[in-house]
Structure formats: C-alpha cells, structure tokens
Scaffold this motif. Structure first.
Motif, short mmCIF file in Angstrom:
data_model
loop_
_atom_site.label_atom_id
_atom_site.label_comp_id
_atom_site.label_asym_id
_atom_site.label_seq_id
_atom_site.Cartn_x
_atom_site.Cartn_y
_atom_site.Cartn_z
N SER A 174 -7.07 0.78 -2.46
CA SER A 174 -6.82 0.83 -1.02
C SER A 174 -7.90 0.12 -0.21
CB SER A 174 -6.69 2.29 -0.57
OG SER A 174 -5.70 2.96 -1.30
N GLN B 103 0.82 -1.20 0.00
CA GLN B 103 0.00 0.00 0.00
C GLN B 103 0.85 1.26 0.00
OE1 GLN B 103 -3.07 0.28 -0.56
NE2 GLN B 103 -3.32 2.48 -0.17
N ARG C 92 -5.43 7.52 7.68
CA ARG C 92 -4.23 6.79 7.28
C ARG C 92 -3.02 7.10 8.16
NH1 ARG C 92 -4.59 7.60 0.68
NH2 ARG C 92 -5.65 5.64 0.24
#
Length: 202
Positions: free
Chosen positions: A77, A22, A133
């Motif tokens: 994501s 990621q 995040r």
C-alpha cells in the motif's frame, strides 16, 4: 484522437487505476485475514483446549501473524514510510510476540495481560489506519468498529489478569472470532461495491 490526447487520457486514468488496484488488494487482504483467523479460532476451540503445547504455539503465532500481515499490507500500500500506523503496528506486534514468550515462563495470567495491552494498542492503530483510508476506500467503517472493539477487549483481558480464575485460550479465541467477522464484512462489502459498480457501467 492524437497521440497527445491518448497520453493525456492515460495519465488521467492512472490515479483511478491505482485506486482500483489497491481496492482489489484490500479485498484479498481482508479475505486472507478472515481465513487465518477462522483457522486459528477453530484450532483454539478444539486442540488448543486440550494440548498445552498447541495452545502455546497458537498464543505465540497470533501476534506474530498480525505483524507479518501488517507488514505485507503496508508494503503493498505504498511502503512502510507512507503507512506509519501499520509500521508501528508491526513493531508492536513483534514486541508482543516476544513478550508472550517471556510471559509464558511466568504464568498464563501474564500472557493475557500482554494480550490485553497488545489488543488496545493494535486496535487503536487499526482504527487510525481505517480513518486514513476512509476517503479512498470502502468498508473502513467496519475496520473502525473492529479497532474500537479490540481496544475494549484489551481492557477486558487486563481486568482478567487480576481475577483469581485462570483465563483460558478460548477467551482469546472469542476475541479473534470477532476480528475475523469484521474482516469478512469488509471483504464482502468491497466485493459487493465492485459488483454494483460493474453493473452500473454495463
């Protein structure tokens, strides 16, 4: 090592592998957004100032690209359901694209009013995505700053709507240039972090 131990080790490494994958995607994503914004800003400061047709295309393309970029990032994501702030951002940017097309028929000041509202909403949503995040990935402080700056720029655009002087595409280009700078910092920050981690592991 037994097969069971190998299987257990592989399973334990899966979250780290997913996080690493990621981070690589985010780094690429930030570089892509930097490149697009740089090209858009260059076009706005050159041909966009002298060609009304090009200026219109650029004004419509900017929120349309933002919608596509957020959709791509959310899809890579974990999907739209797991990334609600980006999903909402996609909807907001699509609606903005349509609103810009309508506003262009009314007057250029209305276009910048639309951009102002969009900059505020998309900035707050970007800030929300960065906060979510924060614990998992680096360089999110720049995205938080970018989101806050976007909201402030949106308020400035709305104030311009009330001014007698007609705003120009260069106003939006300045806003886009700052956004590109933040995306570039994020991409470089992630790259440096990866390099440091690899150096320590050697």
């Amino acid at each position: 090592m037994s097969q069971q131990s190998k299987g257990s080790s592989t399973t334990n490494n899966l979250p780290n592998f997913a996080r690493s994958s990621q981070k690589r995607w985010l780094k690429l994503y930030y570089f892509i957004r930097t490149a697009f914004s740089a090209v858009w800003v260059a076009a706005a400061f050159t041909v966009g100032q002298y060609s009304p047709t090009i200026a219109v295309i650029l004004l419509v393309a900017y929120p349309a690209w933002d919608a596509a970029a957020n959709y791509l990032d959310a899809s890579r994501s974990g999907g739209l359901v797991q990334n609600r702030t980006q999903t909402i951002n996609v909807v907001v940017s699509v609606a903005t694209t349509l609103a810009v097309i309508v506003a262009l028929q009314i007057g250029i000041n209305w276009v910048f009013a639309v951009f102002g509202a969009w900059a505020i909403l998309s900035g707050l949503l970007q800030l929300g995505t960065a906060v979510r995040r924060w614990k998992s990935y680096g360089a999110q402080w720049t995205m938080i700053l970018s989101g806050g700056q976007s909201a402030l720029a949106g308020a400035f655009f709305i104030l311009q709507f009330r001014m007698p002087t007609m705003p120009l595409i260069t106003n939006v280009a300045g806003y886009a240039a700052v956004g590109a700078f933040y995306f570039l910092i994020s991409a470089v920050w992630l790259s440096v972090s990866d390099l440091r981690r690899k150096t320590r592991s050697v």
